[in-house]
Design an enzyme around this catalytic site. Structure first.
Site: not given
Ligand code: SF4
Length: 495
Positions: A14, A122-123, A268, A40
């Site tokens: 996310c 997010n996570g 990345y 996402g």
């Protein structure tokens, strides 16, 4: 027949965004989510906080499957439905074919005894399974399979009477990786786990405050970067903050923050134009490329120039660093654009009959034959996951008749799963696991003349300040910085 174009890269679950103090909060959130689209692409949503005719706070929500531009294609949604001066938004990646996909789209909203509450996360929580079972045993009813809903239940079931304290109490129970944005009837709140696995930053634009996963979201809005949310910090932006400019900040007394940033964000995942974990991503990618060249150079054959190419777009900066350093250590070399990436493909494509992977790679990339023919070619890439796409890419490059092909990877072999919000395929599908990290054998499978990866030590040398160990590298080393629930099943607790 439609096929999904499968990318052989890890997927992050996310990206999150929040804003307070703007009359066009939904529009700014839309732009913010657009710049975080790489985090996402499967679904997204925005929740705004508005005031109704009787002066009561009301939340408006719109979410759906697809890219930000698809979900909010109708501009009326932003201007008429999503009114308000504060908003949070979320981009999500979902496991293909998930039956609960729609329900799991964030932000999640509840109305409980203290009013409205919306959360975007997010996570990944490493103790979600245990907490969920406890909550179910206490009578909680879950609507989704997401671990983010656990956070909502913990807040809503708190007996405390102050919302910030309720959130703090909930946070004290969760473990793992979380960068959160929370919207209440009078506050925008941001929180980051005590290891700071995922990035989260604070920005400012005119009279409004912004929270975003990456600073590239600020740039699109011409907002100024204020600072990162610190690991273990809870930040509150309320009316007083908007009036005085003073952000309220809380830390837990009993939790000592220990930085363990996800190194994959540098390798990345994050955009090179973002500033995360105290550095520009672009600078870190160049450093990874330089260390790669120093330790794993490709030397000239027959006095011919070595041609360095990147796998666009994520490896462009790393290839630049690799070539600069290679030249510095005395290798006659040149950075070339040897692969052209199509930017006009969607997430699915009509497949007329050839092998899925092969056509998938050919749709995405083509070679510039003139720069590769008869040359010693170094392909610089950031990571290899399954190896299937890399193998097809090598085959494509081979068709351009180079003298030799050398693959250089700016990360170590991926051998372990991530429990902190990055989605790798199962262990058996990882090429490094399949070949027990035997790099020669992996090289043979890919069909290259040589293959070399950065070692974990070399990778850390590139990204760390001297003498510090601020990074999680568990997917390469198996050394998890927190206890992890090894029975965790991502298909059950997907975000
Ligand atoms: S396990 Fe790998 S992908 Fe996951 S947080 Fe750690 S470094 Fe990042």
């Amino acid at each position: 027949m439609d096929i999904k174009l499968i990318s052989d890269k890890p997927k992050c679950f996310c990206g999150v965004f929040g804003i307070a103090g703007s009359p066009t909060a939904s529009l700014e959130t839309y732009y913010g989510l657009h710049s975080l689209q790489h985090r996402g692409q499967e679904a997204c949503g925005i929740v705004t906080r508005d005031v109704n005719e009787s002066g009561k706070s009301v939340f408006h929500i719109h979410k759906g499957e697809g890219l930000v531009s698809e979900v909010f294609e109708d501009s009326n949604i932003l201007s008429n439905t999503l009114k308000g001066f504060a908003a949070i938004g979320h981009n999500r990646y979902s496991t293909t074919g998930s039956s609960n996909s729609r329900k799991n789209i964030q932000p999640f909203v509840v109305n409980y005894r203290m009013g409205n509450l919306a959360v975007a996360h997010n996570g990944n929580l490493t103790n979600a399974k245990i907490l969920r079972t406890e909550l179910i045993n206490e009578g909680a009813i879950f609507q989704t399979t997401s671990d983010t809903e656990v956070i909502l239940h913990l807040i809503a079931r708190s007996r405390l009477n102050d919302q910030v304290e309720q959130i703090q109490e909930a946070i004290s129970k969760i473990e793992g990786a979380y960068s959160l944005v929370i919207l209440t009837d009078d506050k925008l709140i941001a929180a980051r786990d005590s290891h700071g696995f995922r990035p989260l930053s604070i920005g400012r634009h005119n009279d409004s405050f912004i929270i975003a996963s990456e600073t590239c979201a600020f740039d699109l809005l011409s907002a100024e970067f204020v600072r990162e949310v610190e690991p273990g910090e809870l930040v509150v932006i309320d009316n007083e903050t908007l009036e005085t400019g003073k952000i309220k900040s809380f830390f837990f007394d009993d939790i000592v923050p220990v930085k363990k940033h996800c190194v994959f964000e540098y390798i990345y995942f994050s955009r090179p134009d973002s500033f995360i974990f105290g550095h520009n991503v672009d600078k870190m990618r160049r450093r990874l490329g330089k260390v790669l060249a120093r330790n794993h150079p490709v030397l000239n054959e027959n006095d011919e120039k070595v041609i360095v190419i990147s796998v666009p777009d994520s490896s462009n900066t790393t290839a630049l660093g690799y070539q600069t350093e290679l030249e510095k250590i005395g290798v006659d070399c040149k950075l070339e654009i040897g692969l052209i990436r199509s930017h006009y493909i969607g997430r699915t494509f009509i497949q007329p009959g050839q092998g899925k992977r092969e056509i998938g790679v050919r749709i995405k990339f083509n070679t510039v034959k003139g720069v590769l023919e008869g040359r010693t070619v170094v392909i610089v890439d950031d990571s290899i996951v399954r190896g299937t796409t890399s193998k097809q890419l090598v085959k494509l490059i081979r068709e351009a008749n180079p003298l030799s092909i050398h693959f250089r990877i700016s990360s170590p072999p991926i051998t372990h799963p991530c429990y902190y919000g990055m989605d790798f395929p199962s262990k058996d599908e990882l090429i490094a696991y399949k070949y027990q990290s035997d790099i020669k054998e992996i090289g043979k499978y890919l069909g290259v003349d040589s293959l070399e990866y950065l070692t974990t030590e070399e990778m850390l040398e590139a990204v760390s300040e001297a003498g510090t160990d601020n990074f999680c590298h568990a997917c390469f080393s198996g050394k998890y910085p927190t206890p992890v629930d090894l029975s965790f099943k991502k298909e059950i607790y997907e975000v």
